[in-house]
Design a protein around this motif. Structure first.
Motif, mmCIF file in Angstrom:
data_model
loop_
_atom_site.group_PDB
_atom_site.id
_atom_site.type_symbol
_atom_site.label_atom_id
_atom_site.label_comp_id
_atom_site.label_asym_id
_atom_site.label_seq_id
_atom_site.Cartn_x
_atom_site.Cartn_y
_atom_site.Cartn_z
ATOM 1 N N GLU A 257 0.816 -1.207 0.000
ATOM 2 C CA GLU A 257 0.000 0.000 0.000
ATOM 3 C C GLU A 257 0.853 1.262 0.000
ATOM 4 O O GLU A 257 0.406 2.329 0.408
ATOM 5 C CB GLU A 257 -0.932 0.002 1.215
ATOM 6 N N ALA A 258 2.078 1.161 -0.453
ATOM 7 C CA ALA A 258 2.974 2.317 -0.441
ATOM 8 C C ALA A 258 2.637 3.274 -1.593
ATOM 9 O O ALA A 258 2.283 2.851 -2.707
ATOM 10 C CB ALA A 258 4.419 1.856 -0.548
ATOM 11 N N TYR A 259 2.792 4.558 -1.307
ATOM 12 C CA TYR A 259 2.651 5.594 -2.332
ATOM 13 C C TYR A 259 4.022 5.772 -2.978
ATOM 14 O O TYR A 259 4.950 6.351 -2.391
ATOM 15 C CB TYR A 259 2.169 6.890 -1.686
ATOM 16 N N THR A 260 4.185 5.254 -4.183
ATOM 17 C CA THR A 260 5.500 5.181 -4.833
ATOM 18 C C THR A 260 5.772 6.322 -5.789
ATOM 19 O O THR A 260 6.877 6.411 -6.332
ATOM 20 C CB THR A 260 5.625 3.849 -5.590
ATOM 21 N N ALA A 261 4.801 7.178 -6.016
ATOM 22 C CA ALA A 261 5.027 8.256 -6.975
ATOM 23 C C ALA A 261 6.048 9.263 -6.468
ATOM 24 O O ALA A 261 6.781 9.867 -7.261
ATOM 25 C CB ALA A 261 3.705 8.963 -7.287
ATOM 26 N N SER A 262 6.129 9.423 -5.143
ATOM 27 C CA SER A 262 7.043 10.419 -4.587
ATOM 28 C C SER A 262 7.432 9.988 -3.176
ATOM 29 O O SER A 262 6.618 9.424 -2.444
ATOM 30 C CB SER A 262 6.376 11.804 -4.556
ATOM 31 N N ILE A 263 8.689 10.271 -2.822
ATOM 32 C CA ILE A 263 9.200 9.979 -1.483
ATOM 33 C C ILE A 263 9.589 11.293 -0.837
ATOM 34 O O ILE A 263 10.273 12.128 -1.433
ATOM 35 C CB ILE A 263 10.413 9.037 -1.540
ATOM 36 N N SER A 264 9.152 11.466 0.413
ATOM 37 C CA SER A 264 9.462 12.692 1.149
ATOM 38 C C SER A 264 10.799 12.523 1.865
ATOM 39 O O SER A 264 11.031 11.530 2.555
ATOM 40 C CB SER A 264 8.351 12.998 2.160
ATOM 41 N N LEU A 265 11.691 13.503 1.698
ATOM 42 C CA LEU A 265 13.016 13.483 2.314
ATOM 43 C C LEU A 265 13.151 14.677 3.239
ATOM 44 O O LEU A 265 12.883 15.812 2.833
ATOM 45 C CB LEU A 265 14.113 13.528 1.239
ATOM 46 N N ARG A 266 13.577 14.403 4.470
ATOM 47 C CA ARG A 266 13.925 15.477 5.401
ATOM 48 C C ARG A 266 15.439 15.434 5.593
ATOM 49 O O ARG A 266 15.990 14.459 6.100
ATOM 50 C CB ARG A 266 13.229 15.275 6.740
ATOM 51 N N ARG A 267 16.134 16.513 5.163
ATOM 52 C CA ARG A 267 17.600 16.535 5.171
ATOM 53 C C ARG A 267 18.085 17.671 6.068
ATOM 54 O O ARG A 267 17.503 18.759 6.085
ATOM 55 C CB ARG A 267 18.132 16.704 3.753
ATOM 56 N N ASN A 268 19.151 17.396 6.777
ATOM 57 C CA ASN A 268 19.757 18.405 7.638
ATOM 58 C C ASN A 268 20.730 19.263 6.826
ATOM 59 O O ASN A 268 21.597 18.732 6.128
ATOM 60 C CB ASN A 268 20.504 17.748 8.800
ATOM 61 N N THR A 269 20.579 20.551 6.935
ATOM 62 C CA THR A 269 21.512 21.489 6.317
ATOM 63 C C THR A 269 22.373 22.100 7.422
ATOM 64 O O THR A 269 22.121 21.899 8.608
ATOM 65 C CB THR A 269 20.750 22.587 5.560
ATOM 66 N N PRO A 270 23.423 22.873 7.059
ATOM 67 C CA PRO A 270 24.264 23.473 8.113
ATOM 68 C C PRO A 270 23.494 24.363 9.082
ATOM 69 O O PRO A 270 23.924 24.544 10.227
ATOM 70 C CB PRO A 270 25.286 24.277 7.308
ATOM 71 N N ARG A 271 22.331 24.883 8.674
ATOM 72 C CA ARG A 271 21.606 25.798 9.552
ATOM 73 C C ARG A 271 20.265 25.252 10.006
ATOM 74 O O ARG A 271 19.809 25.571 11.098
ATOM 75 C CB ARG A 271 21.382 27.141 8.835
ATOM 76 N N GLU A 272 19.623 24.451 9.189
ATOM 77 C CA GLU A 272 18.262 24.013 9.506
ATOM 78 C C GLU A 272 17.951 22.755 8.703
ATOM 79 O O GLU A 272 18.859 22.125 8.129
ATOM 80 C CB GLU A 272 17.261 25.125 9.159
ATOM 81 N N ARG A 273 16.698 22.376 8.674
ATOM 82 C CA ARG A 273 16.274 21.205 7.924
ATOM 83 C C ARG A 273 15.599 21.654 6.627
ATOM 84 O O ARG A 273 15.060 22.750 6.522
ATOM 85 C CB ARG A 273 15.314 20.340 8.739
ATOM 86 N N LYS A 274 15.620 20.715 5.660
ATOM 87 C CA LYS A 274 15.052 21.022 4.356
ATOM 88 C C LYS A 274 14.290 19.802 3.840
ATOM 89 O O LYS A 274 14.689 18.661 4.078
ATOM 90 C CB LYS A 274 16.164 21.411 3.375
ATOM 91 N N ILE A 275 13.189 20.052 3.164
ATOM 92 C CA ILE A 275 12.325 18.993 2.650
ATOM 93 C C ILE A 275 12.534 18.865 1.149
ATOM 94 O O ILE A 275 12.576 19.862 0.415
ATOM 95 C CB ILE A 275 10.846 19.281 2.960
ATOM 96 N N PHE A 276 12.674 17.617 0.695
ATOM 97 C CA PHE A 276 12.779 17.320 -0.733
ATOM 98 C C PHE A 276 11.695 16.298 -1.092
ATOM 99 O O PHE A 276 11.253 15.515 -0.247
ATOM 100 C CB PHE A 276 14.150 16.732 -1.082
ATOM 101 N N SER A 277 11.323 16.292 -2.349
ATOM 102 C CA SER A 277 10.432 15.264 -2.900
ATOM 103 C C SER A 277 11.190 14.547 -4.004
ATOM 104 O O SER A 277 11.664 15.176 -4.965
ATOM 105 C CB SER A 277 9.144 15.895 -3.454
#
Length: 793
Positions: free
Chosen positions: A364-384
């Motif tokens: 039942e996984a949604y495979t069209a897109s995966i959400s990524l939470r990445r740490n940057t030198p100052r804060e966090r950033k979201i990627f798809s």
């Protein structure tokens, strides 16, 4: 006896007598204080418990089999002692196997582990977790926490040909054929083994196969043509007790240190002893085995965890060092993957590789897109991340990838429920895009379909629901335009049964199975009676009544008031049906309607037999049937044949439903018209007692007793015989209870034999002080008064 003869004891005899020699080993160790005082026949005097204890102590003595035998013989033990001990232990083994299914193990093991090996550490106390938040697990950490998976070497297999011989290894040489001999040789610290009369043979650092060739070559000096065709003499070389080695485990492991392990142990066995890599800091994919200051193998545990590949699980050698490095890149996979966890990523591996570590997506996984939470030198950033990027996307340290679940909705579903042949879900597609096509795909309507109105429930753009009614019959006949369907439409066609009450009919009265029954069209009264199990024995077939609801506002059979409105709420019909369920002419065309209630009456004079019971001083005690509704107690006495001469009428007891009814049988017999001569009812009982010669005195008297009846005695006389009243007696409330259930209050009441005099107790007064309490309070008040007076002087 030469040294060679001592080493060539037959193997078969050793296996058969190993347990015997162990026992004698313990006797030798403990014989310094007792052997001089005992005779060789003392084996017969040992109990089974002593023999078992000797066996356990001998196993722990550390002596070899030959030493045990020689020491036993030197202490005066004979062959008879050996034979007797063999029989004793054999009997114990047989009994043990019969009672517990266990047999004393044979100690003739050819290969064994050293006794000084390191053992895995297990926590004896597991404390409960205080945190309730479930943390992500590190993939592979549970491998070394499994108590049933230790990677210990198997000693029951043939010696690996690549095994390298070293000091303290035991080599067994078995010579058979034209010559027979057996040697157990231990490799010396210098790396050699010594066969008697032959030069030392250097075997350290050689594989077992190379050592075998070198030893056989040397033995040919003593045994001509050994292992050559036609010589008749052959030799077999195997590994006996293996040596222990010491290895060091450093780096990010749970328990770093130096461990003593078997020379057959592998790298996984050593890691297990150290608790495995530290899940917080250690790498599971960069574990180096260092031998002679050179990395000989780098272990990637993922190969074993994911593919059961043990190529890196090599055998360790003495002084090897295992180093667990720090991890470089770890990422977390959460959500709809088969194994959500934290995974270690090596250079060159992509997100697609990491998904493979996690077992890929769930169903039942949604495979069209995966959400990524990445740490940057100052804060966090979201990627798809899309599917096209998986094969090239490089994970970085601290990444968290979340795979969502597909939506609980359908892109092309329509539903059809209700009175159709095949209700269910259907795909919105060419050829099925209108309501009429949907009904045809469902094989049409059922016969009970309500065709005047149906409904389409449609989801609007703002997700509110919209109702679209339509006439099914006109739509199917083409009288109205067909309705196009949209995604998520739900078409509901009602059944006529759902638009009315559930039809039922009821039957009550003298039938075998009264109750409610499902209504069936064209059902007659006789049909319902048959369905209810037929008439009961006392049913009156000539009196069957049907009550029916009035469905219209007026009826010709209804009685109307002066204002013209009907006063009746139901219609009543009466019929006669014989016992064979044959209806009369008036009911032949009568059929039941929904909610009719049929009442079958019982015959006026029919009722089950009612019985009463009489016992005691009557001529014929027992159960008697009540003949009619006018029978009374006096009639029951007549039915029982009258009273016996010993009957005591004043003590007769008449009970109804277990309760004593106060009735004087003397009055009833003297005057049957008396009101005490009550009518009989079912289960009434009458007991006519014999004359009792005592009177009971109970309650607030000093000595409650049974006193013999004295004619002319009054209540006070009997109370005096019971010791008189107590202090808390309510004298004026004294009453007397007669045997027939009647009671009389007052001390002047007449006393009859068999009566009970009861003196009630006064109720307890919790607010009243006892004399002791009053004296105590007065004493305290006097003391306080004196103290106050002295204070003001």
């Amino acid at each position: 006896m030469s040294a060679s003869d001592k080493l060539s004891v037959p193997i078969r005899f050793l296996k058969q007598s190993t347990y015997l020699l162990l026992v004698f080993g313990y006797l030798v160790l403990t014989s310094s204080a007792t052997v001089a005082q005992q005779t060789p026949s003392r084996v017969d005097q040992l109990s089974d418990e002593q023999v078992a204890e000797f066996y356990r102590k001998a196993q722990a003595s550390g002596l070899t089999e030959i030493q045990i035998e020689q020491a036993a013989m030197s202490q005066g033990y004979t062959l008879d002692d050996v034979a007797k001990m063999r029989r004793r232990i054999s009997q114990m083994r047989t009994q043990s196997s019969r009672t517990t299914g266990q047999i004393i193990a044979d100690s003739g093991i050819v290969r064994s582990l050293p006794d000084n090996l390191s053992r895995p550490i297990r926590d004896s106390l597991v404390l409960p977790r205080l945190d309730t938040v479930r943390k992500p697990v590190v993939f592979g950490a549970s491998l070394f926490q499994n108590a049933s998976l230790s990677f210990e070497p198997n000693l029951r297999i043939a010696t690996p040909q690549s095994y390298v011989v070293g000091p303290d290894d035991e080599i067994i040489i078995d010579i058979y054929g034209a010559s027979a001999d057996n040697y157990k040789l231990r490799v010396s610290p210098e790396g050699t083994v010594k066969v008697q009369n032959l030069a030392p043979i250097f075997v350290s650092g050689l594989t077992i196969e190379q050592a075998e060739q070198r030893i056989i070559g040397r033995l040919r000096q003593a045994y001509q043509g050994l292992n050559r065709p036609g010589s008749g003499t052959y030799a077999n070389i195997s590994l006996g007790q293996i040596r222990s080695i010491r290895i060091t485990i450093v780096g990010e492991v749970i328990r770093p240190g130096t461990y003593t392990i078997s020379s057959l142990a592998s790298a996984f066995n050593a890691l297990y002893l150290a608790g495995g890599p530290n899940p917080e800091t250690g790498s599971f994919r960069k574990i180096g085995i260092i031998r002679g200051n050179r990395v000989v193998r780098t272990i990637d545990l993922y190969d074993f965890l994911l593919r059961a590949d043990q190529r890196d699980n090599i055998r360790l050698q003495d002084q090897d060092v295992i180093r667990v490095a720090d991890y470089d890149v770890r990422v977390e996979l959460a959500g709809q993957v088969r194994r959500p966890a934290i995974y270690e990523v090596l250079p060159g591996e992509t997100l697609k590789t990491v998904l493979g570590f996690a077992g890929n997506y769930t169903d039942e996984a949604y495979t069209a897109s995966i959400s990524l939470r990445r740490n940057t030198p100052r804060e966090r950033k979201i990627f798809s991340i899309t599917q096209d990027q998986l094969a090239t996307f490089i994970p970085q340290r601290g990444d968290k990838y979340t795979i969502g679940r597909i939506l609980e909705r359908f892109e092309n579903r329509v539903q059809l429920t209700g009175a159709v042949m095949r209700p269910g879900e259907f795909a919105l597609e060419p050829g099925l895009s209108t309501v009429k096509e949907l009904i045809q795909r469902a094989d049409g309507l059922r016969k009970d379909a309500f065709t005047n109105r149906a409904n389409i429930f449609r989801e609007r753009d703002n997700m509110d629901m919209e109702n679209i009614p339509f006439d099914v019959a006109k739509l199917l006949r083409g009288e109205v335009a067909d309705i196009p369907l949209l995604r998520q439409d739900s078409v509901v066609i009602q059944s006529v049964r759902n638009l009315r009450e559930t039809y039922s009919i009821s039957i009550e009265g003298a039938v075998n199975n009264p109750g409610d029954y499902a209504f069936i069209n064209n059902m007659s009264v006789a049909d319902l009676i048959a369905q209810a199990g037929g008439f009961q024995e006392g049913a009156s077939a000539s009196r069957i009544e049907i009550s029916r609801r009035i469905r219209t506002d007026t009826t010709t059979s209804a009685v109307t008031s002066t204002s013209g409105t009907s006063l009746n709420t139901v219609q009543i019909f009466a019929f006669s049906v014989d016992k064979n369920l044959t209806v009369g002419d008036e009911a032949s065309n009568f059929t039941l309607e929904p909610f009719d209630i049929v009442a079958v009456r019982s015959a006026p004079n029919y009722e089950p037999q009612q019985r009463v019971f009489v016992s005691g001083e009557v001529m014929y005690p027992g159960n008697y049937a009540i003949l009619n509704r006018s029978e009374r107690i006096a009639d029951l006495i007549k039915l029982a044949g009258g009273l016996k001469n010993s009957a005591y009428l004043a003590g007769a007891q008449f009970k109804r439903r277990g309760n004593l009814v106060a009735a004087d049988l003397r009055t009833i017999m003297d005057n049957p018209a008396s009101e005490q001569n009550v009518l009989l009812e079912n289960s009434d009982t009458l007991y006519v007692a014999r004359r009792s010669e005592v009177v009971a005195v109970q309650g607030a008297v000093l000595n409650p007793v049974l006193v013999s009846f004295e004619k002319g005695f009054r209540i006070d006389d009997y109370i005096r015989q019971a010791g008189g009243f107590t202090e808390n007696a309510r004298r004026k409330k004294t009453y007397i209870a007669y045997q027939n259930g009647r009671k009389d209050v007052g001390r002047s009441s007449r006393v009859e034999s068999g009566a009970t005099i009861v003196v009630p107790f006064k109720p307890l007064d919790s607010n009243r002080l006892t004399p002791v309490e009053r004296i105590t309070i007065l004493s305290v008040l006097g003391t306080l008064t004196l103290a106050v007076a002295n204070f003001f002087k």
